[in-house]
Design an enzyme around this catalytic site. Structure first.
Site, mmCIF file in Angstrom:
data_model
loop_
_atom_site.group_PDB
_atom_site.id
_atom_site.type_symbol
_atom_site.label_atom_id
_atom_site.label_comp_id
_atom_site.label_asym_id
_atom_site.label_seq_id
_atom_site.Cartn_x
_atom_site.Cartn_y
_atom_site.Cartn_z
ATOM 1 N N ARG A 26 -12.213 -21.711 7.229
ATOM 2 C CA ARG A 26 -11.051 -21.612 8.120
ATOM 3 C C ARG A 26 -11.443 -21.588 9.593
ATOM 4 O O ARG A 26 -10.803 -22.241 10.424
ATOM 5 C CB ARG A 26 -10.277 -20.325 7.804
ATOM 6 C CG ARG A 26 -9.540 -20.411 6.487
ATOM 7 C CD ARG A 26 -8.878 -19.110 6.136
ATOM 8 N NE ARG A 26 -8.130 -19.267 4.895
ATOM 9 C CZ ARG A 26 -7.408 -18.311 4.330
ATOM 10 N NH1 ARG A 26 -7.334 -17.119 4.874
ATOM 11 N NH2 ARG A 26 -6.750 -18.534 3.225
ATOM 12 N N GLU A 28 10.195 3.371 6.541
ATOM 13 C CA GLU A 28 9.934 1.961 6.854
ATOM 14 C C GLU A 28 10.732 1.588 8.096
ATOM 15 O O GLU A 28 11.945 1.767 8.126
ATOM 16 C CB GLU A 28 10.337 1.074 5.665
ATOM 17 C CG GLU A 28 10.431 -0.405 5.963
ATOM 18 C CD GLU A 28 9.144 -1.000 6.529
ATOM 19 O OE1 GLU A 28 8.091 -0.843 5.903
ATOM 20 O OE2 GLU A 28 9.207 -1.619 7.626
ATOM 21 N N HIS A 41 -5.644 -18.804 10.564
ATOM 22 C CA HIS A 41 -5.489 -19.843 9.547
ATOM 23 C C HIS A 41 -5.284 -21.173 10.256
ATOM 24 O O HIS A 41 -4.461 -21.251 11.167
ATOM 25 C CB HIS A 41 -4.287 -19.514 8.647
ATOM 26 C CG HIS A 41 -4.339 -20.237 7.347
ATOM 27 N ND1 HIS A 41 -4.097 -21.578 7.245
ATOM 28 C CD2 HIS A 41 -4.640 -19.811 6.100
ATOM 29 C CE1 HIS A 41 -4.243 -21.946 5.983
ATOM 30 N NE2 HIS A 41 -4.569 -20.891 5.266
ATOM 31 N N ALA A 69 0.837 -1.209 0.000
ATOM 32 C CA ALA A 69 0.000 0.000 0.000
ATOM 33 C C ALA A 69 0.870 1.257 0.000
ATOM 34 O O ALA A 69 0.622 2.197 -0.767
ATOM 35 C CB ALA A 69 -0.928 -0.011 1.221
ATOM 36 N N VAL A 103 8.451 5.449 12.556
ATOM 37 C CA VAL A 103 7.621 6.622 12.857
ATOM 38 C C VAL A 103 6.897 6.393 14.181
ATOM 39 O O VAL A 103 6.229 5.380 14.375
ATOM 40 C CB VAL A 103 6.620 6.907 11.714
ATOM 41 C CG1 VAL A 103 5.704 8.058 12.097
ATOM 42 C CG2 VAL A 103 7.368 7.219 10.432
ATOM 43 N N ARG A 130 -12.162 -12.265 5.337
ATOM 44 C CA ARG A 130 -11.472 -11.850 4.111
ATOM 45 C C ARG A 130 -11.359 -13.015 3.140
ATOM 46 O O ARG A 130 -11.004 -14.131 3.529
ATOM 47 C CB ARG A 130 -10.064 -11.342 4.445
ATOM 48 C CG ARG A 130 -9.288 -10.867 3.238
ATOM 49 C CD ARG A 130 -7.911 -10.397 3.649
ATOM 50 N NE ARG A 130 -7.090 -11.497 4.143
ATOM 51 C CZ ARG A 130 -6.375 -12.303 3.375
ATOM 52 N NH1 ARG A 130 -6.377 -12.148 2.069
ATOM 53 N NH2 ARG A 130 -5.637 -13.269 3.898
HETATM 54 P P1 ADP Z 1 0.040 -3.500 3.508
HETATM 55 O O1 ADP Z 1 -0.266 -4.878 2.994
HETATM 56 O O2 ADP Z 1 -1.144 -2.802 4.049
HETATM 57 O O3 ADP Z 1 0.848 -2.688 2.542
HETATM 58 P P2 ADP Z 1 2.386 -4.477 4.879
HETATM 59 O O4 ADP Z 1 2.416 -5.306 6.091
HETATM 60 O O5 ADP Z 1 2.762 -5.118 3.600
HETATM 61 O O6 ADP Z 1 0.957 -3.761 4.794
HETATM 62 O O7 ADP Z 1 3.371 -3.221 5.036
HETATM 63 C C1 ADP Z 1 3.327 -2.348 6.131
HETATM 64 C C2 ADP Z 1 4.733 -1.863 6.407
HETATM 65 O O8 ADP Z 1 4.713 -0.812 7.376
HETATM 66 C C3 ADP Z 1 5.624 -2.941 6.987
HETATM 67 O O9 ADP Z 1 6.784 -3.065 6.199
HETATM 68 C C4 ADP Z 1 5.919 -2.462 8.402
HETATM 69 O O10 ADP Z 1 7.181 -2.852 8.871
HETATM 70 C C5 ADP Z 1 5.826 -0.962 8.229
HETATM 71 N N1 ADP Z 1 5.577 -0.218 9.494
HETATM 72 C C6 ADP Z 1 4.755 -0.581 10.499
HETATM 73 N N2 ADP Z 1 4.795 0.332 11.501
HETATM 74 C C7 ADP Z 1 5.672 1.307 11.111
HETATM 75 C C8 ADP Z 1 6.163 2.502 11.709
HETATM 76 N N3 ADP Z 1 5.760 2.883 12.923
HETATM 77 N N4 ADP Z 1 7.064 3.249 11.024
HETATM 78 C C9 ADP Z 1 7.498 2.861 9.789
HETATM 79 N N5 ADP Z 1 7.077 1.720 9.191
HETATM 80 C C10 ADP Z 1 6.175 0.955 9.824
#
Ligand code: ADP
Length: 518
Positions: free
Chosen positions: A348, A103, A311, A84, A225, A491
């Site tokens: 599931r 990230e 799951h 996303a 963050v 889902r």
């Molecule tokens: P989506 O499928 O909604 O894109 P993902 O799990 O694939 O969600 O990706 C979300 C990302 O956000 C992960 O890589 C996670 O490590 C990162 N993330 C979560 N919390 C924080 C944060 N506080 N600051 C920066 N990155 C974060």
């Protein structure tokens, strides 16, 4: 002599692989240079060295921005580099913005990397090319039925109506999902996978990282963050901690929260679902619900927080999902008594309940060489050391530590049920095309595990985060697993990848519109 040279080469190459595999701490663009220096000792050509490094590292490990390039201000801050977040960043950039991605983990990808089934979409060019007649209405109705009519219908309508466009958008940026399959609860082949039928996650993440890099969008890893700031009632930026040490305040006119779910946060899981206490999770460690906590502090509301997808078949030691295809191709579930105990192909939630009702709260997937040849993922499970093997049923029973007679009788009864197309014991009707009679025999021990959090922050179709009065919080957008409502209480497989691309795009576009209007 020749052997010695080869051994030395292997040693140097292994060293290189270890170094490359260590990842990037976000401050070390020199990692690549280091790798090259290491390999020069091995006497390979530069080209060979590079492709070796790429094969190991993947696109997602070499493209991160050094921390010393961080600026004080951007147009849009995107929190989270999963599907996303990276999609939102690409659309924001295409709208003329200067976005940044933070990230918290050392690599991009999040749970998106782990997704396997594919991306659901209807009325796509690939479906048309392959003669599949589908409609957005059908996709809508089937998703609503799968979610037991609890889905947010506005989000769902937007989702199905923009699904084909999202497939085209990915194709246009070099991410082609033209191999079609079907998942549970869907009546048409609308699950889009990479051409070679491989799992969608890594392919998608590599493609997105490549595009982010090509577009010159800064992507900082090890950038956690901690807070979204506000000024005069509008979002004004974030506080981000680099490498666990240095906190910086960065300003922006809009923030897109794409932090994924909370499946790896045991406290949050038990807060909303005490019955799931102690479950393993298939989620990556960064899925701790940070975005939800930060958004709640700004007055954002949540929906469906107790809707957590469990799951039934997860290998517990490695928390590794054993895909439904194993059962779909004919495997049965047996208890430690060596007997079947439920219809393996039920939903599931029900299969999970049946496993949990066993005294040991775990079971074995039992299958034969035919299942192994049809469900390709089993090769991976074997590599990971999950698969128990026996040349005969008795040998397998012994290796599993279950009563031999009981297991032999179970397979005899099951094979008769498959022949007669009647599972008198548990009423299974699917995944019965083949019996289990081809030695050798195999088993994988499993138990249920947390897989996906359907609840999250409430957004509208513009991906604006809503407060308790249903009004958008100015400058605050969210997309992906961090949001709730789209999936309702269940889902459908293939809908989460569609969610992150469709609403990730929308978040990038709408955040850019918001910034331009300031
Ligand atoms: P989506 O499928 O909604 O894109 P993902 O799990 O694939 O969600 O990706 C979300 C990302 O956000 C992960 O890589 C996670 O490590 C990162 N993330 C979560 N919390 C924080 C944060 N506080 N600051 C920066 N990155 C974060």
């Amino acid at each position: 002599m020749h052997k010695k040279v080869t051994a030395a080469l292997i040693l140097v190459l292994s060293l290189m692989l270890v170094i490359t595999g260590c990842g990037n701490n976000g401050n070390e663009p020199q990692n690549q240079a280091q790798n090259q220096n290491q390999t020069q000792a091995g006497g390979q050509t530069d080209k060979a060295k590079e492709s070796e490094a790429e094969a190991v590292a993947g696109a997602s490990e070499k493209s991160y921005t050094p921390h010393d390039q961080l600026k004080d201000s951007y147009d849009i801050i995107i929190i989270g580099a999963g599907g996303a977040g990276m999609t939102a960043a690409l659309e924001a950039k295409a709208s003329g913005m200067n976005p940044v991605i933070f990230e918290k983990m050392p690599v991009a990808g999040g749970n998106t990397t782990k997704s396997s089934s594919g991306m659901n979409a209807s009325e796509t060019k690939f479906q048309k090319e392959q003669g599949i007649e589908d409609s957005n209405d059908k996709f809508y109705e089937e998703t609503l039925k799968g979610g037991h009519n609890t889905n947010d219908t506005e989000l769902l309508r937007y989702f199905v109506d923009h699904s084909a466009e999202a497939i085209d958008w990915l194709d246009a940026i070099g991410i082609r999902l033209n191999n079609l399959t079907i998942t549970g609860g869907m009546s048409e082949k609308r699950t889009h996978r990479p051409e070679d039928g491989s799992a969608v996650g890594q392919y998608l993440v590599d493609g997105l990282v490549r595009n982010v890099e090509e577009q010159g969008i800064p992507l900082f890893v090890n950038a956690n963050v901690k807070e979204i700031t506000q000024q005069d009632g509008k979002v004004s930026g974030v506080k981000v901690v680099l490498n666990d040490t240095e906190e910086k305040t960065i300003t922006a006119k809009a923030v897109i929260v794409a932090t994924g779910g909370y499946g790896a946060n045991p406290e949050m899981i038990t807060q909303f679902r005490p019955d799931l206490k102690g479950y393993v999770t298939t989620n990556q460690v960064g899925s701790t619900g940070d975005g939800i906590t930060m958004i709640e502090k700004l007055g954002g509301v949540t929906v469906d927080m107790d809707q957590i997808q469990v799951h039934p078949t997860v290998q517990q030691e490695k928390s590794y999902l054993i895909g439904e295809a194993v059962r779909g191709e004919g495997a049965i579930l047996v208890s430690s008594e060596g007997v079947r105990f439920y219809n393996e192909m039920d939903t599931r939630d029900k299969v999970t309940a049946a496993i949990n009702a066993l005294p040991e709260k775990s079971a074995y997937l039992v299958f034969d060489s035919g299942v192994k040849s049809r469900a390709k993922a089993i090769q991976q499970y074997e590599k990971m050391g999950f698969v128990i093997q026996g040349d005969t049923i008795e040998a397998l029973a012994e290796a599993m530590g279950v009563p031999e007679d009981a297991l032999a009788k179970t397979l005899e009864t099951w094979n008769a049920a498959v022949q007669g197309k009647n599972d008198a014991e548990f009423g299974r009707t699917t995944g019965m095309d083949y019996d289990l009679s081809g030695a050798p025999y195999y088993a994988i021990k499993i138990a249920p595990g947390i897989h996906y959090t359907m609840g999250g922050v409430k957004i509208n179709t513009n991906t604006e985060v809503l407060n308790k009065d249903g009004n958008p919080i100015p400058g605050l957008f969210a997309a992906g697993e961090v949001t709730g409502g789209l999936h309702g209480d269940n889902r459908i497989g293939g809908n989460s990848v569609a969610d992150i691309i469709i609403f990730g795009r929308q978040a990038g576009v709408k955040a850019a519109e918001f910034v331009k209007a300031q």
